[in-house]
Structure formats: structure tokens, C-alpha cells
Design a protein around this motif. Structure first.
Motif, PDB file in Angstrom:
ATOM      1  N   VAL A  63       0.595  -1.130  -0.388  1.00 49.71           N
ATOM      2  CA  VAL A  63       0.620   0.091   0.177  1.00 49.71           C
ATOM      3  C   VAL A  63       1.310   1.048  -0.659  1.00 49.71           C
ATOM      4  O   VAL A  63       1.548   1.644   0.706  1.00 49.71           O
ATOM      5  N   PRO A  64       1.171   2.124  -1.076  1.00 45.91           N
ATOM      6  CA  PRO A  64       1.271   3.585  -0.521  1.00 45.91           C
ATOM      7  C   PRO A  64       0.852   4.610   0.670  1.00 45.91           C
ATOM      8  O   PRO A  64      -0.554   4.039   1.568  1.00 45.91           O
ATOM      9  N   SER A  65       1.129   5.480   0.648  1.00 45.71           N
ATOM     10  CA  SER A  65       0.607   6.041   1.172  1.00 45.71           C
ATOM     11  C   SER A  65      -0.842   7.011   1.511  1.00 45.71           C
ATOM     12  O   SER A  65      -1.205   6.974   0.454  1.00 45.71           O
ATOM     13  N   LEU A  66      -1.049   8.111   2.335  1.00 47.55           N
ATOM     14  CA  LEU A  66      -2.463   8.042   2.406  1.00 47.55           C
ATOM     15  C   LEU A  66      -3.257   8.680   1.310  1.00 47.55           C
ATOM     16  O   LEU A  66      -3.727   9.151   0.533  1.00 47.55           O
ATOM     17  N   PRO A  67      -1.650  10.031   1.361  1.00 40.86           N
ATOM     18  CA  PRO A  67      -2.445  10.749  -0.074  1.00 40.86           C
ATOM     19  C   PRO A  67      -2.656  10.703  -1.228  1.00 40.86           C
ATOM     20  O   PRO A  67      -3.839  10.071  -2.298  1.00 40.86           O
ATOM     21  N   VAL A  68      -1.653   9.086  -1.470  1.00 42.28           N
ATOM     22  CA  VAL A  68      -1.724   8.279  -3.108  1.00 42.28           C
ATOM     23  C   VAL A  68      -3.049   7.387  -2.959  1.00 42.28           C
ATOM     24  O   VAL A  68      -3.762   6.930  -3.370  1.00 42.28           O
ATOM     25  N   GLN A  69      -3.287   6.527  -1.768  1.00 46.94           N
ATOM     26  CA  GLN A  69      -4.150   5.995  -1.549  1.00 46.94           C
ATOM     27  C   GLN A  69      -5.818   7.023  -1.975  1.00 46.94           C
ATOM     28  O   GLN A  69      -7.003   6.511  -2.578  1.00 46.94           O
ATOM     29  N   HIS A  70      -5.676   8.286  -1.697  1.00 44.87           N
ATOM     30  CA  HIS A  70      -6.940   8.917  -2.093  1.00 44.87           C
ATOM     31  C   HIS A  70      -6.988   8.900  -3.070  1.00 44.87           C
ATOM     32  O   HIS A  70      -7.759   8.852  -3.925  1.00 44.87           O
ATOM     33  N   ARG A  71      -5.678   9.264  -3.637  1.00 49.78           N
ATOM     34  CA  ARG A  71      -6.039   9.639  -5.010  1.00 49.78           C
ATOM     35  C   ARG A  71      -6.679   8.684  -5.978  1.00 49.78           C
ATOM     36  O   ARG A  71      -7.259   8.632  -7.136  1.00 49.78           O
ATOM     37  N   ILE A  72      -5.635   7.108  -5.686  1.00 48.94           N
ATOM     38  CA  ILE A  72      -5.994   5.918  -6.817  1.00 48.94           C
ATOM     39  C   ILE A  72      -7.672   5.994  -6.734  1.00 48.94           C
ATOM     40  O   ILE A  72      -8.659   5.762  -7.761  1.00 48.94           O
ATOM     41  N   ALA A  73      -8.186   6.131  -4.858  1.00 48.25           N
ATOM     42  CA  ALA A  73      -9.495   5.884  -4.287  1.00 48.25           C
ATOM     43  C   ALA A  73     -10.193   6.549  -6.243  1.00 48.25           C
ATOM     44  O   ALA A  73     -11.449   6.359  -6.717  1.00 48.25           O
ATOM     45  N   GLY A  74      -9.645   8.107  -5.816  1.00 53.63           N
ATOM     46  CA  GLY A  74     -10.829   9.246  -6.584  1.00 53.63           C
ATOM     47  C   GLY A  74     -10.411   8.754  -8.106  1.00 53.63           C
ATOM     48  O   GLY A  74     -12.007   8.916  -8.524  1.00 53.63           O
ATOM     49  N   ILE A  75     -10.017   8.303  -8.578  1.00 50.97           N
ATOM     50  CA  ILE A  75      -9.499   8.930 -10.187  1.00 50.97           C
ATOM     51  C   ILE A  75     -10.368   7.216 -10.401  1.00 50.97           C
ATOM     52  O   ILE A  75     -11.553   6.940 -11.147  1.00 50.97           O
ATOM     53  N   LEU A  76     -10.835   6.463  -9.500  1.00 55.04           N
ATOM     54  CA  LEU A  76     -11.541   5.154  -9.955  1.00 55.04           C
ATOM     55  C   LEU A  76     -12.853   5.359  -9.786  1.00 55.04           C
ATOM     56  O   LEU A  76     -13.716   5.055 -10.919  1.00 55.04           O
ATOM     57  N   SER A  77     -13.275   6.366  -8.399  1.00 52.65           N
ATOM     58  CA  SER A  77     -14.287   5.778  -8.141  1.00 52.65           C
ATOM     59  C   SER A  77     -15.158   6.948  -9.254  1.00 52.65           C
ATOM     60  O   SER A  77     -16.458   7.308  -9.431  1.00 52.65           O
ATOM     61  N   ALA A  78     -14.316   8.218 -10.277  1.00 44.99           N
ATOM     62  CA  ALA A  78     -14.904   8.987 -11.231  1.00 44.99           C
ATOM     63  C   ALA A  78     -15.549   8.074 -12.420  1.00 44.99           C
ATOM     64  O   ALA A  78     -16.744   8.477 -12.693  1.00 44.99           O
TER      65      ALA A  78
END
Length: 418
Positions: A156-171
Motif C-alpha cells: 500500500v502507498p501513503s494515505l494521500p496516494v490512496q486518496h488519489r487512486i480511489a478518486g481516479i477509479l471512483s470517477a
């Protein structure tokens, strides 16, 4: 941030899983205050699945700790169908859905270390699913447990990167959900028009038409009560194995939910299931012959050449009326009741092609049918276009998901996606 900087850990370091409640079968019903979730409420690739008329309602006492909230993350711990084990879903609404014993509720241990939406996509990644399945018990029906899920190894990456990845896929998922809402609106528009014209008899010019007696009661003059077999063919064509194409696109009963074909599987004909025989074409209606109360029916729109369906379906092909009229007429509550009342068999109640052919439908005049087709066929075409958009969105998301979750894609290169 590259994958080299991601940390190795186990899912149990990030989360814990709470078992569900054993709701009593005596309180299961066709309607009620809450819906008991099952593995059938998960899509194979992950995500919440609305089962439409197949929902399992509950009328008994409900422990408040097992009423799920919007945004809760759940995981399937029993493989009701192949591929579902470990699938995760996010609850879309508070106060309606119940946390059943075959499901696990994911609870994040430390919000500063793990993002729930990132975990949702992590559960639906191939490496995590493979590990969950490999450690599962059972032969025919596979089961896992919170302790086994906790042992799954992840990076797993850092929390900010987790947020970013989740945001991309959620789009992508947000676009899919928006299209699904539009599809539902289009179908309800068509159904409302059908009810207005052909149930309540408030069609254009109705005030100038006299009502006359018929076997179906009083109907507008010029309308007729006809057998379905007089206006449509049932199971018109079946593939001949001796001259079959090398490749076919197969629609199985399990891939059809109320009003929608969810998946079409491509096979070499030599490897296709033995039930892959019914030839389908644009405008055909598929109706599952088994357990008609589940309303497994769908309208076929612009199928690929050599698309075939299971012999477990009745395939209705219109001969004299718009296909949208036939679809809406054969998916009403009254028509479903007719099928249920004529089904035979205790364990697997089923209907035959003749039951469909003998069904009585009220058929209006040709000019009115033409007007109805002109109004509703564009709705069906738009709905089909949205469904195809969703197929493309899912395909793109599913290609991107493993690359993002493995760190192969630099998230800075995906700025334009979300």
C-alpha cells in the motif's frame, strides 16, 4: 510516488472484519422493512448489485448493530457463484440493508493509515482475490473467514496516494452510476406511457373512441384480445451444431437481471455450454423459463453477430407489433403473475414455450401501435447506448485498476481522468 516506496503489510494490519447476524428464515418475505443482503448483492468484479424483484426482505426483529449505513464497506465471505468470494461493495443507503452472516463488515483500524475507498478497490483486485480464494475452505461452496482475510499480503502507498487512486477509479464508477440512473428513468418513462395508453386507456384521441365488451372486459373499439403466439414467435430459431460458427457470444440465465443483460461471454462453439442454442436478434425479448417470479427478462438490442442464448430462456420475436410494446406488455405485474400461476415443478417452478404462446394480450389498433413505437423505440435505443457506454467504462476501469494498485501507473499521469 513509485511502487518501490509502498509498504508491505497484511490486510489485518489495516482493517478488521465483523461477522454478520444470522437472520431467521421464518421472517424472510417478498416485502418488508429491511433487505437481507447476500453474496448475490455483489457484482463479480466488485460493487453493489441491486437485485430488483429478487431482493430478500425481512419482517422480524432487527438488531440495530446489524443495520448497515451508507458508505459501509462489506465483503462476500461465501462464494454463492464462482468469482464472488472476496468481492466487496459499498452500501448505497442507510437504514435499509441488513448485515447478514455470510458477509463481513470492513472496519478500518487507523484512518491515518488506510482509506476505505482504496480498500474497496484493493479487495476487488486480482492478487487479493486470488489469495482469499486460495485460503478458502469447502469444495462445492467456498468459504473464507476474517482471520484468513487478515493474512492476505498487500502493498500500500501513503494515505494521500490512496486518496488519489480511489478518486481516479471512483470517477469511472460515478459515471457508471449516473448512466444507470438515466437508464432507469428511460425505462420508467416508457412504462408510464404504456400504462397511460394501454391500461388506463388515456391514449391520443381516446375521448372519441367508444368502449366495447371483450373477454378482457371493456376495451376501446378496434382493439383486440390476442394470443401472444398470434403476434410473436416463441423460440423462432435454434443453432445447428453441424453448421455452427467457430465463435459465439453467449447469454446465460445467470447473466440476466430484471431488465438488463449484465454479461455476454464469448466462447469457441466447441467449448460453449450445451444449453447455448437459442439464436437471438435485435428486438428480441429474453424471459427465463425457470422461477418466473424472479423476473429475469431483458430486451436484446443490437447484439453482435452469432449471439445465442441459453435454452433456459423463452425468446420472444415480434412479428406484427413494435418490440417495445411486446417487451412492456410481457413484463407487467399481471403478466408475471400469469407465468407464476402456470409454472409447474416444486423445487424449480418453470413455464414452457406454450405458456407464453397462450398468454392473452390486449392489442390496440395499428396506427396507435405505430405511434407508441415511434415514441418508445428511441428510448430503448438511448438506454442501449448508455449500457454500452457503461460496458466501455467498466472495461477501462478494470484495465486501469491493477496498474494503479500495483504502482505501475504514476498517478501524476492520470490527472485528466478524474
Amino acid at each position: 510516488m513509485t511502487a518501490a516506496t509502498w509498504r508491505n503489510c497484511k490486510l489485518g494490519d489495516l482493517l478488521e472484519i465483523k461477522h454478520g447476524y444470522a437472520f431467521q428464515g421464518e421472517y424472510f418475505a417478498g416485502a418488508g422493512s429491511h433487505i437481507v443482503l447476500t453474496p448475490g448483492n455483489f457484482h463479480d468484479e466488485g460493487g453493489f448489485k441491486d437485485k430488483g424483484g429478487k431482493e430478500k426482505w425481512y419482517t422480524g426483529p432487527v438488531p440495530s448493530d446489524y443495520v448497515l449505513k451508507e458508505g459501509d464497506l462489506i465483503v462476500a465471505m461465501t462464494e454463492q457463484a464462482e468469482g464472488l468470494l472476496g468481492s466487496s461493495a459499498i452500501i448505497p443507503r442507510s437504514g435499509l440493508y441488513l448485515h447478514n452472516q455470510r458477509l463481513g463488515l470492513v472496519q478500518v483500524r487507523d484512518q491515518s493509515q488506510a482509506d476505505k475507498r482504496f480498500l474497496y478497490y484493493l479487495f476487488n483486485s486480482k492478487p487479493v482475490r486470488q489469495q482469499i480464494r486460495a485460503s478458502a475452505s469447502g469444495t462445492k461452496i467456498r468459504h473464507t473467514a476474517p482471520s484468513r482475510i487478515g493474512e492476505v499480503k498487500v502493498k500500500v502507498p501513503s494515505l494521500p496516494v490512496q486518496h488519489r487512486i480511489a478518486g481516479i477509479l471512483s470517477a469511472y464508477d460515478d459515471l457508471i452510476s449516473n448512466n444507470q440512473r438515466r437508464i432507469k428513468i428511460l425505462e420508467e418513462m416508457a412504462r408510464s406511457l404504456y400504462r397511460e395508453w394501454f391500461v388506463h386507456f388515456r391514449f391520443p384521441g381516446h375521448d372519441k373512441i367508444k368502449m366495447v365488451s371483450s373477454p378482457l372486459g371493456h376495451i376501446p373499439q378496434g382493439w383486440e384480445a390476442k394470443k401472444l403466439g398470434d403476434i410473436a414467435d416463441v423460440n423462432r430459431a435454434q443453432i445447428n451444431p453441424r453448421i455452427a460458427p467457430d465463435e459465439v457470444h453467449y447469454i446465460d440465465i445467470s447473466s440476466v437481471s430484471p431488465g438488463q443483460i449484465e454479461t455476454v461471454t464469448t466462447y469457441l462453439f466447441s467449448e460453449a455450454p450445451g444449453r447455448a442454442r437459442r439464436i437471438v436478434q435485435h428486438g428480441d425479448i429474453l424471459w427465463s423459463c425457470v422461477r418466473p417470479n424472479r423476473r429475469s427478462h431483458a430486451l436484446v438490442m443490437k447484439p453482435e453477430p452469432n449471439t445465442i442464448a441459453s435454452t433456459g430462456f423463452a425468446v420472444l420475436t415480434t412479428t406484427k407489433i413494435p418490440f417495445t410494446f411486446l417487451y412492456l406488455a410481457t413484463t407487467t405485474d399481471d403478466f408475471v403473475t400469469y407465468l407464476v400461476n402456470n409454472a409447474t415443478g416444486a423445487a424449480y417452478p418453470a413455464v414452457t414455450a406454450k405458456i407464453f404462446e397462450d398468454a392473452t394480450l390486449l392489442v390496440p389498433t395499428a396506427p396507435l401501435l405505430k405511434k407508441f413505437g415511434e415514441a418508445t423505440i428511441p428510448m430503448a435505443e438511448q438506454s442501449n447506448s448508455l449500457q454500452r457506454q457503461n460496458q466501455n467504462l467498466r472495461r477501462t476501469r478494470n484495465l486501469l485498476l491493477p496498474r494503479l494498485l500495483s504502482g505501475q501507473v504514476d498517478i501524476r499521469s492520470t490527472e485528466s481522468i478524474a
